[in-house]
Design a protein around this motif. Structure first.
Motif, short mmCIF file in Angstrom:
data_model
loop_
_atom_site.label_atom_id
_atom_site.label_comp_id
_atom_site.label_asym_id
_atom_site.label_seq_id
_atom_site.Cartn_x
_atom_site.Cartn_y
_atom_site.Cartn_z
N ALA A 92 0.85 -1.31 -0.09
CA ALA A 92 0.42 -0.04 -0.18
C ALA A 92 0.88 1.19 0.00
CB ALA A 92 -1.09 -0.14 1.01
N PHE A 118 -6.89 -4.22 -2.66
CA PHE A 118 -6.87 -4.34 -3.77
C PHE A 118 -7.53 -4.27 -5.66
CE2 PHE A 118 -2.80 -4.64 -1.35
CZ PHE A 118 -2.31 -3.08 -1.24
N LEU A 125 -5.89 1.14 -3.68
CA LEU A 125 -6.39 0.20 -2.65
C LEU A 125 -8.19 0.36 -3.22
CD1 LEU A 125 -4.50 2.19 0.07
CD2 LEU A 125 -5.08 -1.04 -0.36
#
Length: 307
Positions: A14, A49, A58
């Motif tokens: 992330a 995701f 995300l």
């Protein structure tokens, strides 16, 4: 521990925006990172995701989960680092990025003293003449000048760097020394091209009473590396306007001579750059403190100050 490994793969992905970047940071393969994230998604029953051939973003659920776990995960990392210390001393691998010549001349000589204080730290030093991305590359500390601050990165200044005019004794033999920066126009010059903009640099020198003047030797050669400029100047190719860290070793040895004493240009700071985390790992914190302390020593500061 398996759950923490899956969580670590998710958070690093992330933060970096790709499986490949997360893999470089964690020392795994992109396939392993992707597999860990997939297992975490299966365990949670939520897709974290959105995947495509070009992007990894995300989902709403992924954004919410990241907000919920980031601070607890950082606290766990700090706790593990604290427990892992060797007899209460900072420990672990310390990843530091620095320019090749600067690191070799100024930081490697400090390494013995640092390791004597902190023997449980393992230096993993990267010598590279490029601007690194601390977050994406998983670097603990970068040391250099002119690094653009990005979100999540802070800087701590070590010293101001000045640019001075230099030439070899052989080149100066039989020539009258310049008394003013404007007189450099009659000297051959080794110019510097900015690696970021591609433009040839020009310098305005200043003296202690505030006078300023353009220093512009006639162009003989153009380099994009100050260390190469220093070596070309030592070969007698002309005058090089060099940052003091690159000029000082050769000035001390007599291989270069400084022209126009008292005139210099401010080239900005040399600084430490590190991630803006609430709790830095102990190994990173003590390294930062050690380097800041070392750069307060007069004998080191003088090698950066051209005034």
């Amino acid at each position: 521990m398996e759950a923490l490994n899956l969580l670590e793969s998710f958070i690093q992905t992330a933060e970096t925006g790709s499986f490949s970047a997360a893999a470089r940071r964690l020392g795994l393969t992109p396939a392993a990172i992707s597999k860990n994230v997939g297992r975490l998604e299966t365990h949670l029953g939520v897709r974290l995701f959105q995947r495509s051939t070009r992007r990894l973003t995300l989902t709403l659920g992924g954004e919410q989960f990241l907000r919920q776990v980031s601070e607890p995960y950082a606290a766990l990392q700090a706790a593990f680092a604290s427990v892992a210390q060797d007899e209460g001393r900072p420990a672990g691998v310390l990843k530091v990025s620095m320019a090749v010549a600067f690191g070799r001349e100024y930081l490697v000589p400090l390494l013995g003293e640092f390791l004597a204080r902190y023997p449980a730290i393992v230096p993993d030093w990267r010598f590279e003449n490029r601007t690194v991305d601390l977050i994406a590359d998983g670097i603990d500390v970068a040391i250099g000048g002119g690094i653009e601050l990005t979100e999540g990165v802070v800087a701590r200044e070590l010293a101001r760097v000045h640019v001075v005019a230099t030439a070899s004794p052989a080149y100066l033999k039989g020539r009258a020394l310049p008394r003013h920066p404007s007189e450099l126009a009659s000297f051959d010059g080794i110019a510097r091209r900015s690696s970021s903009s591609g433009r040839v640099r020009t310098w305005t020198l200043r003296n202690q009473i505030g006078e300023q003047a353009l220093a512009e030797p006639r162009m003989r050669a153009i380099f994009d590396d100050p260390e190469a400029m220093a070596h070309a100047a030592m070969q007698g190719l002309g005058v090089a306007l060099l940052p003091m860290p690159h000029a000082a070793p050769w000035l001390q040895r007599g291989a270069l001579v400084r022209l126009l004493p008292g005139w210099c240009a401010d080239n900005g700071p040399i600084a430490l750059y590190y991630p803006n985390r609430r709790q830095l790992p102990p190994r990173t914190r003590v390294f930062i403190e050690f380097i800041v302390e070392a750069f307060q020593r007069p004998e080191l500061l003088l090698r950066f100050d051209g005034r």
